[in-house]
Design a protein around this motif. Structure first.
Motif, PDB file in Angstrom:
ATOM      1  N   ALA A 171       0.843  -1.193   0.000  1.00 36.51           N
ATOM      2  CA  ALA A 171       0.000   0.000   0.000  1.00 36.51           C
ATOM      3  C   ALA A 171       0.875   1.240   0.000  1.00 36.51           C
ATOM      4  O   ALA A 171       1.896   1.295   0.693  1.00 36.51           O
ATOM      5  CB  ALA A 171      -0.924   0.013   1.216  1.00 36.51           C
ATOM      6  N   SER A 172       0.490   2.233  -0.788  1.00 35.44           N
ATOM      7  CA  SER A 172       1.171   3.520  -0.773  1.00 35.44           C
ATOM      8  C   SER A 172       0.775   4.268   0.490  1.00 35.44           C
ATOM      9  O   SER A 172      -0.165   3.888   1.203  1.00 35.44           O
ATOM     10  CB  SER A 172       0.786   4.332  -2.009  1.00 35.44           C
ATOM     11  OG  SER A 172      -0.602   4.640  -1.975  1.00 35.44           O
ATOM     12  N   PHE A 173       1.468   5.362   0.774  1.00 35.13           N
ATOM     13  CA  PHE A 173       1.098   6.169   1.933  1.00 35.13           C
ATOM     14  C   PHE A 173      -0.269   6.820   1.732  1.00 35.13           C
ATOM     15  O   PHE A 173      -1.008   7.036   2.694  1.00 35.13           O
ATOM     16  CB  PHE A 173       2.166   7.231   2.199  1.00 35.13           C
ATOM     17  CG  PHE A 173       3.462   6.656   2.692  1.00 35.13           C
ATOM     18  CD1 PHE A 173       3.493   5.867   3.835  1.00 35.13           C
ATOM     19  CD2 PHE A 173       4.640   6.888   2.021  1.00 35.13           C
ATOM     20  CE1 PHE A 173       4.681   5.323   4.299  1.00 35.13           C
ATOM     21  CE2 PHE A 173       5.839   6.351   2.470  1.00 35.13           C
ATOM     22  CZ  PHE A 173       5.857   5.567   3.608  1.00 35.13           C
ATOM     23  N   GLU A 174      -0.618   7.124   0.486  1.00 38.79           N
ATOM     24  CA  GLU A 174      -1.939   7.681   0.214  1.00 38.79           C
ATOM     25  C   GLU A 174      -3.033   6.685   0.590  1.00 38.79           C
ATOM     26  O   GLU A 174      -4.040   7.039   1.206  1.00 38.79           O
ATOM     27  CB  GLU A 174      -2.059   8.063  -1.268  1.00 38.79           C
ATOM     28  CG  GLU A 174      -1.141   9.189  -1.711  1.00 38.79           C
ATOM     29  CD  GLU A 174       0.212   8.721  -2.203  1.00 38.79           C
ATOM     30  OE1 GLU A 174       0.824   9.441  -3.003  1.00 38.79           O
ATOM     31  OE2 GLU A 174       0.674   7.639  -1.790  1.00 38.79           O
ATOM     32  N   LEU A 189       2.009  -3.721   3.379  1.00 33.09           N
ATOM     33  CA  LEU A 189       3.423  -3.364   3.382  1.00 33.09           C
ATOM     34  C   LEU A 189       3.583  -1.942   2.845  1.00 33.09           C
ATOM     35  O   LEU A 189       3.194  -1.649   1.712  1.00 33.09           O
ATOM     36  CB  LEU A 189       4.215  -4.344   2.513  1.00 33.09           C
ATOM     37  CG  LEU A 189       5.708  -4.082   2.372  1.00 33.09           C
ATOM     38  CD1 LEU A 189       6.422  -4.288   3.704  1.00 33.09           C
ATOM     39  CD2 LEU A 189       6.310  -4.981   1.294  1.00 33.09           C
ATOM     40  N   LEU A 190       4.161  -1.040   3.645  1.00 31.25           N
ATOM     41  CA  LEU A 190       4.332   0.358   3.249  1.00 31.25           C
ATOM     42  C   LEU A 190       5.715   0.576   2.642  1.00 31.25           C
ATOM     43  O   LEU A 190       6.656  -0.168   2.937  1.00 31.25           O
ATOM     44  CB  LEU A 190       4.150   1.274   4.465  1.00 31.25           C
ATOM     45  CG  LEU A 190       2.806   1.173   5.195  1.00 31.25           C
ATOM     46  CD1 LEU A 190       2.770   2.156   6.356  1.00 31.25           C
ATOM     47  CD2 LEU A 190       1.648   1.434   4.238  1.00 31.25           C
ATOM     48  N   PRO A 191       5.869   1.608   1.801  1.00 33.42           N
ATOM     49  CA  PRO A 191       7.199   1.923   1.265  1.00 33.42           C
ATOM     50  C   PRO A 191       8.174   2.249   2.398  1.00 33.42           C
ATOM     51  O   PRO A 191       7.788   2.834   3.414  1.00 33.42           O
ATOM     52  CB  PRO A 191       6.948   3.155   0.384  1.00 33.42           C
ATOM     53  CG  PRO A 191       5.491   3.091   0.045  1.00 33.42           C
ATOM     54  CD  PRO A 191       4.825   2.490   1.244  1.00 33.42           C
ATOM     55  N   GLN A 192       9.413   1.873   2.209  1.00 39.12           N
ATOM     56  CA  GLN A 192      10.409   2.132   3.240  1.00 39.12           C
ATOM     57  C   GLN A 192      10.605   3.631   3.426  1.00 39.12           C
ATOM     58  O   GLN A 192      10.604   4.407   2.470  1.00 39.12           O
ATOM     59  CB  GLN A 192      11.738   1.478   2.873  1.00 39.12           C
ATOM     60  CG  GLN A 192      12.778   1.559   3.988  1.00 39.12           C
ATOM     61  CD  GLN A 192      14.063   0.841   3.624  1.00 39.12           C
ATOM     62  OE1 GLN A 192      14.191   0.308   2.527  1.00 39.12           O
ATOM     63  NE2 GLN A 192      15.016   0.821   4.530  1.00 39.12           N
ATOM     64  N   GLN A 196       8.426  -5.412  -8.088  1.00 41.28           N
ATOM     65  CA  GLN A 196       7.150  -6.127  -8.040  1.00 41.28           C
ATOM     66  C   GLN A 196       7.384  -7.575  -8.458  1.00 41.28           C
ATOM     67  O   GLN A 196       8.116  -7.845  -9.418  1.00 41.28           O
ATOM     68  CB  GLN A 196       6.107  -5.496  -8.955  1.00 41.28           C
ATOM     69  CG  GLN A 196       4.732  -6.165  -8.847  1.00 41.28           C
ATOM     70  CD  GLN A 196       3.686  -5.486  -9.709  1.00 41.28           C
ATOM     71  OE1 GLN A 196       3.983  -4.978 -10.784  1.00 41.28           O
ATOM     72  NE2 GLN A 196       2.454  -5.458  -9.240  1.00 41.28           N
ATOM     73  N   SER A 197       6.769  -8.492  -7.720  1.00 41.87           N
ATOM     74  CA  SER A 197       6.829  -9.910  -8.088  1.00 41.87           C
ATOM     75  C   SER A 197       5.593 -10.247  -8.921  1.00 41.87           C
ATOM     76  O   SER A 197       4.485  -9.828  -8.588  1.00 41.87           O
ATOM     77  CB  SER A 197       6.884 -10.789  -6.837  1.00 41.87           C
ATOM     78  OG  SER A 197       5.799 -10.498  -5.973  1.00 41.87           O
ATOM     79  N   LEU A 205       2.898  -8.287  -5.262  1.00 42.92           N
ATOM     80  CA  LEU A 205       3.405  -7.459  -4.168  1.00 42.92           C
ATOM     81  C   LEU A 205       4.400  -6.428  -4.698  1.00 42.92           C
ATOM     82  O   LEU A 205       5.297  -6.754  -5.479  1.00 42.92           O
ATOM     83  CB  LEU A 205       4.082  -8.332  -3.117  1.00 42.92           C
ATOM     84  CG  LEU A 205       4.505  -7.611  -1.830  1.00 42.92           C
ATOM     85  CD1 LEU A 205       3.281  -7.236  -1.012  1.00 42.92           C
ATOM     86  CD2 LEU A 205       5.457  -8.481  -1.012  1.00 42.92           C
ATOM     87  N   VAL A 206       4.228  -5.171  -4.288  1.00 40.77           N
ATOM     88  CA  VAL A 206       5.147  -4.092  -4.652  1.00 40.77           C
ATOM     89  C   VAL A 206       6.007  -3.773  -3.434  1.00 40.77           C
ATOM     90  O   VAL A 206       5.487  -3.518  -2.349  1.00 40.77           O
ATOM     91  CB  VAL A 206       4.387  -2.835  -5.117  1.00 40.77           C
ATOM     92  CG1 VAL A 206       5.358  -1.686  -5.384  1.00 40.77           C
ATOM     93  CG2 VAL A 206       3.575  -3.145  -6.368  1.00 40.77           C
TER      94      VAL A 206
END
Length: 450
Positions: A60-63, A111-114, A200-201, A246-247
Protein backbone atom coordinates in the motif's frame (compact mmCIF):
# COMPACT_ATOMS: atom_id res chain seq x y z
CA UNK A 1 4.05 -31.00 11.73
CA UNK A 2 1.52 -28.16 11.97
CA UNK A 3 0.78 -28.90 15.64
CA UNK A 4 4.45 -29.24 16.46
CA UNK A 5 5.29 -25.87 14.92
CA UNK A 6 2.35 -24.24 16.71
CA UNK A 7 3.61 -25.52 20.05
CA UNK A 8 7.20 -24.48 19.22
CA UNK A 9 6.23 -20.98 18.08
CA UNK A 10 3.84 -20.43 21.00
CA UNK A 11 5.58 -21.94 23.99
CA UNK A 12 8.81 -23.86 23.62
CA UNK A 13 11.42 -21.80 21.77
CA UNK A 14 12.79 -19.28 24.32
CA UNK A 15 14.03 -17.02 21.53
CA UNK A 16 10.46 -16.83 20.20
CA UNK A 17 8.90 -15.58 23.43
CA UNK A 18 8.83 -12.13 21.85
CA UNK A 19 6.84 -13.53 18.91
CA UNK A 20 4.18 -15.01 21.20
CA UNK A 21 3.73 -11.73 23.10
CA UNK A 22 3.44 -9.65 19.94
CA UNK A 23 1.13 -12.12 18.20
CA UNK A 24 -1.20 -12.30 21.20
CA UNK A 25 -1.56 -8.52 21.21
CA UNK A 26 -1.98 -8.14 17.44
CA UNK A 27 -4.50 -10.97 17.20
CA UNK A 28 -6.59 -9.23 19.86
CA UNK A 29 -6.85 -5.96 17.92
CA UNK A 30 -10.45 -6.37 16.79
CA UNK A 31 -11.65 -3.36 14.81
CA UNK A 32 -8.46 -1.30 15.18
CA UNK A 33 -5.46 -0.65 12.95
CA UNK A 34 -1.90 -1.22 14.12
CA UNK A 35 1.30 0.18 12.68
CA UNK A 36 4.10 -2.27 13.41
CA UNK A 37 7.76 -2.45 12.33
CA UNK A 38 8.59 -5.03 9.68
CA UNK A 39 11.08 -6.66 12.03
CA UNK A 40 8.17 -7.76 14.23
CA UNK A 41 5.79 -8.81 11.47
CA UNK A 42 8.35 -10.64 9.31
CA UNK A 43 9.74 -12.79 12.12
CA UNK A 44 8.98 -16.39 11.09
CA UNK A 45 7.23 -17.39 14.31
CA UNK A 46 5.27 -14.13 14.57
CA UNK A 47 4.01 -14.41 11.01
CA UNK A 48 2.91 -17.98 11.62
CA UNK A 49 0.97 -16.99 14.73
CA UNK A 50 -0.68 -14.11 12.83
CA UNK A 51 -1.79 -16.21 9.85
CA UNK A 52 -5.27 -16.87 11.22
CA UNK A 53 -6.03 -13.15 11.70
CA UNK A 54 -3.95 -11.63 8.86
CA UNK A 55 -3.68 -14.17 6.04
CA UNK A 56 -3.30 -11.53 3.30
CA UNK A 57 -0.12 -9.58 2.54
CA UNK A 58 -0.31 -6.74 0.04
CA UNK A 59 1.45 -3.44 -0.63
CA UNK A 60 0.00 0.00 0.00
CA UNK A 61 1.17 3.52 -0.77
CA UNK A 62 1.10 6.17 1.93
CA UNK A 63 -1.94 7.68 0.21
CA UNK A 64 -3.82 4.38 0.54
CA UNK A 65 -2.70 3.96 4.15
CA UNK A 66 -3.92 7.47 4.98
CA UNK A 67 -7.30 6.78 3.38
CA UNK A 68 -7.66 3.53 5.35
CA UNK A 69 -6.94 5.31 8.63
CA UNK A 70 -9.32 8.18 7.84
CA UNK A 71 -12.13 5.78 6.91
CA UNK A 72 -11.44 3.59 9.93
CA UNK A 73 -11.65 6.50 12.36
CA UNK A 74 -15.40 6.84 11.80
CA UNK A 75 -15.97 3.34 13.19
CA UNK A 76 -13.83 3.63 16.32
CA UNK A 77 -15.26 6.64 18.15
CA UNK A 78 -13.77 7.01 21.61
CA UNK A 79 -10.86 4.65 20.91
CA UNK A 80 -7.52 5.18 19.15
CA UNK A 81 -8.07 4.79 15.42
CA UNK A 82 -4.57 3.44 15.08
CA UNK A 83 -1.87 2.34 17.47
CA UNK A 84 1.84 2.07 16.86
CA UNK A 85 4.27 -0.46 18.29
CA UNK A 86 7.84 0.66 18.92
CA UNK A 87 10.63 -1.67 20.08
CA UNK A 88 12.17 -0.92 23.46
CA UNK A 89 15.75 -1.48 22.28
CA UNK A 90 16.08 2.11 21.05
CA UNK A 91 16.19 1.22 17.35
CA UNK A 92 14.51 3.42 14.74
CA UNK A 93 12.58 1.24 12.27
CA UNK A 94 12.34 2.46 8.67
CA UNK A 95 10.14 -0.34 7.27
CA UNK A 96 6.55 -0.71 8.48
CA UNK A 97 3.39 -2.78 8.04
CA UNK A 98 -0.14 -1.49 8.66
CA UNK A 99 -2.28 -4.33 10.01
CA UNK A 100 -5.98 -4.09 9.16
CA UNK A 101 -8.18 -6.63 10.98
CA UNK A 102 -11.42 -7.67 9.31
CA UNK A 103 -14.55 -9.28 10.69
CA UNK A 104 -14.28 -12.31 8.39
CA UNK A 105 -10.77 -13.07 9.76
CA UNK A 106 -9.31 -12.14 6.37
CA UNK A 107 -7.22 -9.37 7.85
CA UNK A 108 -4.66 -7.66 5.65
CA UNK A 109 -1.04 -6.75 6.32
CA UNK A 110 -0.28 -3.68 4.17
CA UNK A 111 3.42 -3.36 3.38
CA UNK A 112 4.33 0.36 3.25
CA UNK A 113 7.20 1.92 1.27
CA UNK A 114 10.41 2.13 3.24
CA UNK A 115 11.01 5.45 5.00
CA UNK A 116 14.14 7.51 4.60
CA UNK A 117 16.36 7.98 7.65
CA UNK A 118 14.90 11.44 8.28
CA UNK A 119 11.31 10.22 7.90
CA UNK A 120 11.94 7.26 10.21
CA UNK A 121 13.42 9.55 12.88
CA UNK A 122 10.47 11.97 12.61
CA UNK A 123 8.03 9.09 13.06
CA UNK A 124 9.85 7.71 16.11
CA UNK A 125 10.15 11.15 17.73
CA UNK A 126 6.46 11.94 17.18
CA UNK A 127 5.35 8.60 18.59
CA UNK A 128 7.68 8.81 21.61
CA UNK A 129 6.23 12.24 22.44
CA UNK A 130 2.93 10.59 23.39
CA UNK A 131 2.25 8.53 26.50
CA UNK A 132 2.22 4.78 25.80
CA UNK A 133 -1.00 2.85 26.30
CA UNK A 134 0.81 -0.23 27.56
CA UNK A 135 4.06 -2.15 27.48
CA UNK A 136 4.32 -5.70 26.16
CA UNK A 137 6.40 -7.96 28.44
CA UNK A 138 7.83 -11.41 27.79
CA UNK A 139 7.69 -14.33 30.24
CA UNK A 140 10.81 -13.06 31.98
CA UNK A 141 9.36 -9.63 32.67
CA UNK A 142 11.46 -7.91 30.01
CA UNK A 143 9.79 -5.14 28.03
CA UNK A 144 9.54 -6.12 24.36
CA UNK A 145 7.73 -3.09 22.93
CA UNK A 146 5.58 -0.11 23.85
CA UNK A 147 2.15 0.49 22.31
CA UNK A 148 1.28 4.12 21.56
CA UNK A 149 -1.97 5.76 20.44
CA UNK A 150 -1.75 7.83 17.27
CA UNK A 151 -3.89 10.78 16.27
CA UNK A 152 -4.92 10.38 12.60
CA UNK A 153 -4.86 14.17 12.21
CA UNK A 154 -1.15 14.28 13.06
CA UNK A 155 -0.11 10.86 11.85
CA UNK A 156 3.66 11.12 11.28
CA UNK A 157 3.68 9.26 7.96
CA UNK A 158 4.49 10.98 4.67
CA UNK A 159 1.41 12.42 2.98
CA UNK A 160 2.39 10.80 -0.28
CA UNK A 161 4.74 8.14 -1.56
CA UNK A 162 8.02 9.44 -2.98
CA UNK A 163 8.05 9.81 -6.77
CA UNK A 164 10.53 7.48 -8.45
CA UNK A 165 11.88 7.53 -11.99
CA UNK A 166 9.71 4.95 -13.79
CA UNK A 167 11.47 1.91 -15.26
CA UNK A 168 10.44 -1.13 -17.28
CA UNK A 169 13.07 -3.73 -16.46
CA UNK A 170 12.13 -7.40 -16.37
CA UNK A 171 14.26 -9.93 -14.56
CA UNK A 172 13.70 -13.61 -15.25
CA UNK A 173 11.91 -15.68 -12.59
CA UNK A 174 9.09 -13.15 -12.17
CA UNK A 175 10.65 -9.91 -10.90
CA UNK A 176 10.01 -6.42 -12.29
CA UNK A 177 12.00 -3.29 -11.47
CA UNK A 178 9.44 -0.48 -11.70
CA UNK A 179 11.36 2.59 -10.55
CA UNK A 180 14.42 4.13 -8.93
CA UNK A 181 15.56 7.31 -7.25
CA UNK A 182 18.90 8.68 -6.03
CA UNK A 183 18.91 10.83 -2.89
CA UNK A 184 20.59 13.29 -2.88
CA UNK A 185 21.38 13.77 -6.57
CA UNK A 186 24.49 15.81 -5.72
CA UNK A 187 26.91 14.93 -2.94
CA UNK A 188 30.42 15.56 -1.66
CA UNK A 189 33.15 12.92 -1.16
CA UNK A 190 32.56 10.98 2.06
CA UNK A 191 28.82 11.75 2.11
CA UNK A 192 26.12 9.07 2.36
CA UNK A 193 23.82 8.59 -0.63
CA UNK A 194 20.81 6.32 -1.05
CA UNK A 195 19.36 4.42 -3.98
CA UNK A 196 15.61 3.77 -3.81
CA UNK A 197 14.33 0.77 -5.77
CA UNK A 198 10.74 -0.28 -6.46
CA UNK A 199 10.14 -3.97 -7.22
CA UNK A 200 7.15 -6.13 -8.04
CA UNK A 201 6.83 -9.91 -8.09
CA UNK A 202 4.66 -11.36 -10.85
CA UNK A 203 4.34 -14.81 -9.28
CA UNK A 204 5.55 -16.83 -6.31
CA UNK A 205 9.34 -16.84 -6.10
CA UNK A 206 10.95 -20.22 -5.54
CA UNK A 207 14.33 -18.91 -4.45
CA UNK A 208 16.08 -16.16 -2.52
CA UNK A 209 17.96 -13.61 -4.59
CA UNK A 210 20.88 -11.34 -3.83
CA UNK A 211 21.24 -7.85 -5.26
CA UNK A 212 24.48 -6.21 -6.36
CA UNK A 213 24.80 -2.45 -6.77
CA UNK A 214 27.92 -0.88 -8.31
CA UNK A 215 28.54 2.87 -8.34
CA UNK A 216 30.82 3.88 -11.21
CA UNK A 217 32.20 7.08 -12.73
CA UNK A 218 30.47 7.86 -16.01
CA UNK A 219 33.56 9.51 -17.52
CA UNK A 220 36.20 6.92 -16.56
CA UNK A 221 34.09 3.80 -16.00
CA UNK A 222 35.90 3.22 -12.68
CA UNK A 223 33.88 1.66 -9.86
CA UNK A 224 34.21 3.49 -6.53
CA UNK A 225 31.68 1.68 -4.32
CA UNK A 226 29.49 -1.41 -4.25
CA UNK A 227 26.85 -3.10 -2.12
CA UNK A 228 25.79 -6.76 -2.12
CA UNK A 229 22.61 -7.50 -0.17
CA UNK A 230 19.83 -10.04 -0.10
CA UNK A 231 16.82 -8.80 -2.05
CA UNK A 232 14.35 -7.44 0.49
CA UNK A 233 16.90 -7.38 3.32
CA UNK A 234 16.61 -3.62 3.84
CA UNK A 235 12.94 -4.08 4.77
CA UNK A 236 13.46 -7.50 6.43
CA UNK A 237 11.12 -9.20 3.95
CA UNK A 238 13.18 -11.60 1.88
CA UNK A 239 12.12 -12.41 -1.66
CA UNK A 240 10.83 -15.93 -0.97
CA UNK A 241 8.05 -14.27 1.10
CA UNK A 242 6.89 -12.07 -1.79
CA UNK A 243 3.44 -12.90 -3.08
CA UNK A 244 2.29 -12.35 -6.69
CA UNK A 245 1.61 -8.67 -7.31
CA UNK A 246 3.41 -7.46 -4.17
CA UNK A 247 5.15 -4.09 -4.65
CA UNK A 248 8.26 -3.58 -2.53
CA UNK A 249 10.08 -0.27 -2.19
CA UNK A 250 13.38 -0.38 -0.35
CA UNK A 251 16.40 1.85 0.18
CA UNK A 252 20.09 0.97 -0.15
CA UNK A 253 22.73 3.33 1.25
CA UNK A 254 26.31 4.01 0.19
CA UNK A 255 29.13 5.87 1.91
CA UNK A 256 31.12 7.66 -0.77
CA UNK A 257 34.90 7.28 -0.43
CA UNK A 258 36.53 10.42 1.03
CA UNK A 259 38.71 10.65 -2.08
CA UNK A 260 35.89 10.12 -4.62
CA UNK A 261 36.79 12.17 -7.74
CA UNK A 262 34.43 14.88 -8.87
CA UNK A 263 32.18 13.89 -11.74
CA UNK A 264 28.96 12.14 -12.70
CA UNK A 265 28.26 8.61 -11.47
CA UNK A 266 25.65 5.99 -12.27
CA UNK A 267 24.47 2.77 -10.64
CA UNK A 268 24.70 -0.70 -12.16
CA UNK A 269 22.42 -3.26 -10.51
CA UNK A 270 21.61 -6.92 -11.03
CA UNK A 271 20.35 -10.05 -9.29
CA UNK A 272 21.84 -13.48 -8.73
CA UNK A 273 20.69 -16.69 -7.09
CA UNK A 274 21.95 -16.89 -3.53
CA UNK A 275 22.73 -20.61 -3.67
CA UNK A 276 24.29 -20.96 -7.14
CA UNK A 277 25.53 -17.35 -7.60
CA UNK A 278 24.17 -17.53 -11.16
CA UNK A 279 23.05 -14.15 -12.46
CA UNK A 280 19.41 -13.58 -13.34
CA UNK A 281 18.84 -12.59 -17.00
CA UNK A 282 17.53 -9.07 -17.63
CA UNK A 283 15.24 -7.77 -20.37
CA UNK A 284 15.10 -4.02 -21.03
CA UNK A 285 12.52 -2.69 -23.50
CA UNK A 286 12.10 -6.21 -24.86
CA UNK A 287 15.83 -6.76 -25.43
CA UNK A 288 18.02 -9.15 -23.43
CA UNK A 289 20.77 -7.19 -21.64
CA UNK A 290 24.24 -8.46 -22.56
CA UNK A 291 25.62 -8.05 -19.03
CA UNK A 292 22.55 -9.27 -17.07
CA UNK A 293 22.47 -5.90 -15.33
CA UNK A 294 20.88 -2.49 -15.77
CA UNK A 295 22.40 0.99 -15.44
CA UNK A 296 20.18 3.58 -13.79
CA UNK A 297 20.08 6.73 -11.68
CA UNK A 298 22.62 9.52 -11.58
CA UNK A 299 24.79 11.09 -8.89
CA UNK A 300 27.02 14.15 -9.23
CA UNK A 301 29.99 14.31 -6.87
CA UNK A 302 31.11 17.90 -6.55
CA UNK A 303 33.27 19.74 -4.01
CA UNK A 304 33.01 23.34 -5.22
CA UNK A 305 30.67 25.17 -7.62
CA UNK A 306 31.65 25.02 -11.28
CA UNK A 307 33.46 28.14 -12.54
CA UNK A 308 31.55 30.52 -14.83
CA UNK A 309 32.51 30.67 -18.52
CA UNK A 310 35.11 33.23 -19.59
CA UNK A 311 32.92 34.22 -22.54
CA UNK A 312 29.19 34.59 -21.85
CA UNK A 313 26.64 33.56 -24.47
CA UNK A 314 23.41 32.74 -22.53
CA UNK A 315 21.74 31.45 -25.68
CA UNK A 316 18.68 29.20 -25.27
CA UNK A 317 17.95 26.32 -27.64
CA UNK A 318 14.78 24.33 -28.03
CA UNK A 319 14.09 21.44 -25.63
CA UNK A 320 15.35 23.20 -22.49
CA UNK A 321 19.03 23.53 -23.40
CA UNK A 322 20.95 26.73 -22.65
CA UNK A 323 24.48 27.47 -23.90
CA UNK A 324 25.80 29.63 -21.06
CA UNK A 325 29.18 30.35 -22.64
CA UNK A 326 32.56 28.87 -23.46
CA UNK A 327 36.26 28.86 -22.61
CA UNK A 328 39.31 28.76 -24.88
CA UNK A 329 42.04 26.99 -22.89
CA UNK A 330 45.33 28.85 -23.33
CA UNK A 331 47.28 25.58 -23.28
CA UNK A 332 45.88 24.38 -26.62
CA UNK A 333 48.54 23.20 -29.06
CA UNK A 334 48.92 25.05 -32.36
CA UNK A 335 47.45 22.12 -34.30
CA UNK A 336 44.27 21.92 -32.19
CA UNK A 337 41.58 24.31 -31.05
CA UNK A 338 40.55 23.54 -27.48
CA UNK A 339 37.05 24.60 -26.47
CA UNK A 340 35.04 24.04 -23.29
CA UNK A 341 31.29 24.59 -23.64
CA UNK A 342 29.15 25.47 -20.61
CA UNK A 343 25.69 23.94 -21.05
CA UNK A 344 22.73 24.09 -18.69
CA UNK A 345 19.48 22.13 -18.64
CA UNK A 346 16.60 24.55 -17.98
CA UNK A 347 14.09 21.70 -17.72
CA UNK A 348 13.67 18.04 -18.59
CA UNK A 349 15.39 17.23 -21.90
CA UNK A 350 13.37 14.81 -23.98
CA UNK A 351 16.12 12.99 -25.86
CA UNK A 352 19.82 12.70 -26.65
CA UNK A 353 21.33 15.31 -28.95
CA UNK A 354 24.63 15.50 -30.78
CA UNK A 355 26.73 18.67 -30.56
CA UNK A 356 28.30 20.08 -33.72
CA UNK A 357 31.11 22.62 -33.93
CA UNK A 358 32.11 23.99 -37.32
CA UNK A 359 35.09 26.28 -37.81
CA UNK A 360 34.85 28.42 -40.96
CA UNK A 361 37.30 30.84 -42.51
CA UNK A 362 36.51 34.30 -43.90
CA UNK A 363 35.32 32.72 -47.16
CA UNK A 364 32.85 30.38 -45.40
CA UNK A 365 35.04 27.36 -46.10
CA UNK A 366 34.84 24.62 -43.47
CA UNK A 367 38.34 24.15 -42.05
CA UNK A 368 37.59 21.96 -39.00
CA UNK A 369 34.67 20.31 -37.30
CA UNK A 370 33.73 17.93 -34.51
CA UNK A 371 30.39 16.20 -33.91
CA UNK A 372 29.66 14.05 -30.87
CA UNK A 373 27.35 13.76 -27.91
CA UNK A 374 28.45 15.74 -24.83
CA UNK A 375 31.58 14.61 -23.01
CA UNK A 376 32.61 12.30 -25.85
CA UNK A 377 29.26 10.54 -25.72
CA UNK A 378 29.58 9.60 -22.04
CA UNK A 379 27.01 12.09 -20.74
CA UNK A 380 24.00 12.31 -23.10
CA UNK A 381 21.59 15.21 -22.75
CA UNK A 382 18.68 13.01 -21.62
CA UNK A 383 20.56 12.40 -18.35
CA UNK A 384 20.92 16.08 -17.50
CA UNK A 385 18.85 17.24 -14.54
CA UNK A 386 16.88 20.52 -14.62
CA UNK A 387 19.19 23.33 -13.53
CA UNK A 388 22.36 21.25 -13.95
CA UNK A 389 25.43 22.87 -15.53
CA UNK A 390 27.57 20.59 -17.72
CA UNK A 391 31.12 21.34 -18.89
CA UNK A 392 31.82 19.81 -22.29
CA UNK A 393 35.41 19.84 -23.65
CA UNK A 394 36.45 19.55 -27.32
CA UNK A 395 39.70 19.57 -29.26
CA UNK A 396 39.24 20.39 -32.96
CA UNK A 397 42.04 19.08 -35.16
CA UNK A 398 43.32 21.89 -37.38
CA UNK A 399 44.71 21.46 -40.89
CA UNK A 400 48.49 21.77 -41.34
CA UNK A 401 49.86 25.18 -42.32
CA UNK A 402 46.66 26.90 -41.22
CA UNK A 403 46.84 30.64 -41.78
CA UNK A 404 46.35 33.35 -39.20
CA UNK A 405 43.26 35.49 -39.60
CA UNK A 406 39.62 35.77 -38.65
CA UNK A 407 37.44 32.69 -38.21
CA UNK A 408 33.89 31.89 -37.20
CA UNK A 409 32.90 29.04 -34.87
CA UNK A 410 29.35 27.73 -35.19
CA UNK A 411 27.90 25.65 -32.35
CA UNK A 412 24.61 23.78 -32.33
CA UNK A 413 22.80 20.53 -31.59
CA UNK A 414 20.88 18.01 -33.67
CA UNK A 415 18.99 14.75 -33.41
CA UNK A 416 21.31 12.12 -34.89
CA UNK A 417 18.67 9.71 -36.31
CA UNK A 418 16.79 12.44 -38.19
CA UNK A 419 19.44 15.14 -38.60
CA UNK A 420 16.98 17.76 -37.31
CA UNK A 421 18.75 20.69 -35.69
CA UNK A 422 17.51 22.47 -32.59
CA UNK A 423 16.64 26.11 -33.23
CA UNK A 424 17.48 29.05 -31.02
CA UNK A 425 14.46 30.26 -29.10
CA UNK A 426 12.99 33.39 -30.65
CA UNK A 427 15.36 33.24 -33.62
CA UNK A 428 15.30 31.59 -37.01
CA UNK A 429 18.80 30.13 -37.02
CA UNK A 430 19.94 26.83 -35.59
CA UNK A 431 23.44 27.63 -34.34
CA UNK A 432 25.40 30.09 -32.20
CA UNK A 433 28.25 31.89 -33.94
CA UNK A 434 31.40 33.10 -32.18
CA UNK A 435 34.11 35.22 -33.82
CA UNK A 436 37.72 34.09 -33.35
CA UNK A 437 41.06 35.70 -34.19
CA UNK A 438 44.12 33.55 -34.91
CA UNK A 439 47.51 35.20 -34.40
CA UNK A 440 50.87 33.42 -34.32
CA UNK A 441 49.05 30.09 -34.23
CA UNK A 442 46.91 30.99 -31.20
CA UNK A 443 43.18 31.68 -31.08
CA UNK A 444 41.40 34.36 -29.08
CA UNK A 445 37.77 35.38 -28.81
CA UNK A 446 36.81 38.56 -30.60
CA UNK A 447 33.02 38.61 -30.15
CA UNK A 448 29.72 36.99 -30.93
CA UNK A 449 28.69 36.56 -34.55
CA UNK A 450 25.34 37.14 -36.15
Amino acid sequence: MHNYFTIWASNIAPSRDEARVLANYLNSRVGQLTLTPNRFYTDTATRFLLQASYPILDSASFEVAGALITAHRAHTAGEPAVTCILPRDGSTPSAWVLLEPRADSNGVAHLLPQLSEVQATDLANTVHARKPLLTLFDNHGRGVADVYPLDPNTLPLPEKTETLQPLEVKFADGLLLLGSRVQPEQAKPGQQVSLWLKWQSTHMLDDDYDLFIHLFNLQTGKRIAQVNQSLGSSILLYSHFWLPGLVVQDIHSFQLPPDAPEGVYRFEIGLYHRASLARVPVTIAGQRAATDSVVLGKLRVQVAPLPPPTFDLMTPFEDNILLRGLDLPTSSASDTLGIVLHWQATGVIAQDYTVFMHLLDEHDHLVAQQDNMPQQGRYPTSLWSPGEVVLDAYALSLPPQMQDGRYRLRIGLYDLPTGRRLRLLGQGQDYVEVMLQRLNGRFSLSGKGR
